[in-house]
Design a protein around this motif. Structure first.
Motif, mmCIF file in Angstrom:
data_model
loop_
_atom_site.group_PDB
_atom_site.id
_atom_site.type_symbol
_atom_site.label_atom_id
_atom_site.label_comp_id
_atom_site.label_asym_id
_atom_site.label_seq_id
_atom_site.Cartn_x
_atom_site.Cartn_y
_atom_site.Cartn_z
ATOM 1 N N VAL A 153 28.454 20.524 -15.765
ATOM 2 C CA VAL A 153 27.289 21.280 -15.124
ATOM 3 C C VAL A 153 27.047 20.687 -13.894
ATOM 4 C CG1 VAL A 153 25.367 22.569 -15.009
ATOM 5 C CG2 VAL A 153 26.785 22.410 -17.099
ATOM 6 N N ILE A 154 27.175 21.131 -12.665
ATOM 7 C CA ILE A 154 26.507 20.562 -11.409
ATOM 8 C C ILE A 154 25.504 21.341 -10.714
ATOM 9 C CG2 ILE A 154 26.955 19.744 -9.035
ATOM 10 C CD1 ILE A 154 29.873 18.932 -10.145
ATOM 11 N N GLU A 155 24.374 21.219 -10.794
ATOM 12 C CA GLU A 155 23.024 21.970 -10.116
ATOM 13 C C GLU A 155 23.297 21.836 -8.447
ATOM 14 O OE1 GLU A 155 19.557 19.850 -11.468
ATOM 15 O OE2 GLU A 155 19.762 20.844 -13.542
ATOM 16 N N GLU A 205 23.539 26.716 -10.808
ATOM 17 C CA GLU A 205 24.445 25.694 -11.075
ATOM 18 C C GLU A 205 25.955 26.072 -11.254
ATOM 19 O OE1 GLU A 205 23.872 25.898 -16.035
ATOM 20 O OE2 GLU A 205 22.483 24.795 -14.772
ATOM 21 N N PHE A 206 26.993 25.212 -10.982
ATOM 22 C CA PHE A 206 27.952 25.708 -11.455
ATOM 23 C C PHE A 206 28.510 24.892 -12.639
ATOM 24 C CE2 PHE A 206 28.025 25.846 -6.767
ATOM 25 C CZ PHE A 206 28.488 27.205 -6.642
ATOM 26 N N ARG A 207 29.156 25.736 -13.625
ATOM 27 C CA ARG A 207 29.691 24.902 -14.733
ATOM 28 C C ARG A 207 31.179 25.204 -14.771
ATOM 29 N NH1 ARG A 207 25.806 28.981 -18.762
ATOM 30 N NH2 ARG A 207 23.815 27.837 -17.988
ATOM 31 N N PHE A 208 31.865 23.833 -14.852
ATOM 32 C CA PHE A 208 33.250 23.826 -15.113
ATOM 33 C C PHE A 208 33.288 23.565 -16.274
ATOM 34 C CE2 PHE A 208 31.318 22.447 -10.850
ATOM 35 C CZ PHE A 208 32.412 22.762 -9.845
ATOM 36 N N LYS A 209 34.277 24.513 -16.982
ATOM 37 C CA LYS A 209 34.580 24.551 -18.392
ATOM 38 C C LYS A 209 36.087 24.254 -18.440
ATOM 39 C CE LYS A 209 34.152 27.370 -22.826
ATOM 40 N NZ LYS A 209 33.990 26.215 -23.475
ATOM 41 N N TRP A 210 36.318 23.349 -19.356
ATOM 42 C CA TRP A 210 37.739 22.980 -19.479
ATOM 43 C C TRP A 210 38.495 24.218 -20.241
ATOM 44 C CZ3 TRP A 210 40.955 19.917 -17.790
ATOM 45 C CH2 TRP A 210 42.295 19.472 -18.456
ATOM 46 N N ASP A 211 39.481 24.700 -19.904
ATOM 47 C CA ASP A 211 40.718 25.559 -20.469
ATOM 48 C C ASP A 211 41.546 24.850 -21.088
ATOM 49 O OD1 ASP A 211 42.576 27.370 -21.105
ATOM 50 O OD2 ASP A 211 41.873 28.923 -19.284
ATOM 51 N N TRP A 225 43.014 22.956 -17.231
ATOM 52 C CA TRP A 225 42.423 22.946 -16.128
ATOM 53 C C TRP A 225 40.701 23.394 -16.077
ATOM 54 C CZ3 TRP A 225 44.852 20.621 -12.411
ATOM 55 C CH2 TRP A 225 44.280 20.355 -10.971
ATOM 56 N N PHE A 226 40.053 23.438 -15.351
ATOM 57 C CA PHE A 226 38.582 23.725 -15.363
ATOM 58 C C PHE A 226 38.421 25.106 -14.622
ATOM 59 C CE2 PHE A 226 38.206 19.169 -15.640
ATOM 60 C CZ PHE A 226 37.284 19.036 -16.953
ATOM 61 N N GLY A 227 37.863 26.049 -15.442
ATOM 62 C CA GLY A 227 37.379 27.301 -14.836
ATOM 63 C C GLY A 227 36.065 27.076 -14.379
ATOM 64 N N ILE A 228 35.486 28.111 -13.480
ATOM 65 C CA ILE A 228 34.199 27.838 -12.658
ATOM 66 C C ILE A 228 33.299 29.008 -12.790
ATOM 67 C CG2 ILE A 228 33.203 27.474 -10.683
ATOM 68 C CD1 ILE A 228 35.670 26.534 -9.355
ATOM 69 N N GLU A 229 32.246 28.870 -13.485
ATOM 70 C CA GLU A 229 31.131 29.824 -13.379
ATOM 71 C C GLU A 229 29.873 29.328 -12.525
ATOM 72 O OE1 GLU A 229 28.341 31.901 -16.986
ATOM 73 O OE2 GLU A 229 29.471 30.016 -17.533
ATOM 74 N N GLN A 230 29.559 30.497 -11.953
ATOM 75 C CA GLN A 230 28.086 30.231 -11.188
ATOM 76 C C GLN A 230 26.996 30.939 -11.973
ATOM 77 O OE1 GLN A 230 27.700 32.589 -7.582
ATOM 78 N NE2 GLN A 230 26.310 31.065 -6.783
ATOM 79 N N VAL A 231 25.997 29.897 -12.155
ATOM 80 C CA VAL A 231 24.677 30.647 -12.769
ATOM 81 C C VAL A 231 23.448 30.476 -11.750
ATOM 82 C CG1 VAL A 231 23.051 30.136 -14.554
ATOM 83 C CG2 VAL A 231 25.600 29.704 -15.022
ATOM 84 N N ILE A 232 22.995 31.765 -11.497
ATOM 85 C CA ILE A 232 21.961 31.708 -10.473
ATOM 86 C C ILE A 232 20.509 31.690 -11.285
ATOM 87 C CG2 ILE A 232 20.669 33.028 -8.464
ATOM 88 C CD1 ILE A 232 23.543 34.148 -8.022
ATOM 89 N N TYR A 233 19.806 30.719 -10.791
ATOM 90 C CA TYR A 233 18.380 30.503 -11.713
ATOM 91 C C TYR A 233 17.417 31.788 -10.977
ATOM 92 C CZ TYR A 233 19.771 25.877 -12.768
ATOM 93 O OH TYR A 233 20.436 24.731 -13.080
#
Length: 187
Positions: free
Chosen positions: A150-152, A168-174, A179-187
């Motif tokens: 997780v990178i804020e 934050e961006f969440r880089f989850k391993w697949d 490889w990593f998928g990317i999810e954006q979470v807006i606060y």
């Protein structure tokens, strides 16, 4: 599925020892199979230093990835799936210049660049027109959570003239894609 198995260990890279500047060479971080090598060459004045080299990975420069750095902090991150990751945090004097780059040595020994936050923020927010603008993004913090990094990030508020945590961006391993998928979470 895998999990990051250890907290990262940090190394600093410095190009100056005493008063001598090293313009080319190879630096090694760590030992054995997980050693990280940094190949660098300042380039030539005739080509306006556009022929510089900044590459991380194997001792063999053919098995490296290009990562431009100024004053990086390097974090080694172990996993339980035989892949060693290195997170390179780099920046200069402006928040927008801060960047996280994740590289790693795959199981087959090949070094790859998994992501670079500069490219990720441009994908989600576009290229900022200038510093301290409404679209200025500052990636400033990271943490590990199982198989996710997780990178804020913060956004600049023009009226208040300061940055605020915005998401934050969440880089989850697949496992299937390796490889990593990317999810954006807006606060």
């Amino acid at each position: 599925m895998f999990y990051f198995s250890t907290l990262p260990t940090r190394s600093s890279m410095q190009g100056i020892r005493g008063r001598q500047l090293f313009s080319q060479g190879i630096a090694r971080f760590g030992n054995g199979r997980d050693a990280l090598f940094f190949h660098y060459n300042y380039g030539t004045p005739e080509k306006r230093h556009r022929d510089y080299i900044m590459a991380f990975g194997s001792n063999d420069i053919k098995n490296t990835v290009n990562v431009n750095v100024m004053t990086p902090q390097i974090y080694k991150i172990n996993s339980n799936n035989d892949i060693t990751f290195y997170l390179i945090e780099d920046g200069y004097d402006l928040p927008e210049e801060n960047c996280f780059t994740l590289i790693g040595r795959r199981k087959d020994g090949v070094w790859v660049k998994y992501f670079e936050t500069v490219q990720v923020t441009e994908k989600y927010f576009g290229k900022p027109p200038k510093v301290w603008s409404a679209n200025s993004i500052w990636c400033d913090n990271f943490k590990l959570a199982g198989d996710t990094m997780v990178i804020e990030y913060q956004r600049y508020n023009i009226a208040q003239k300061k940055y605020f945590k915005a998401g934050e961006f969440r880089f989850k391993w697949d496992d299937k894609a390796q490889w990593f998928g990317i999810e954006q979470v807006i606060y």
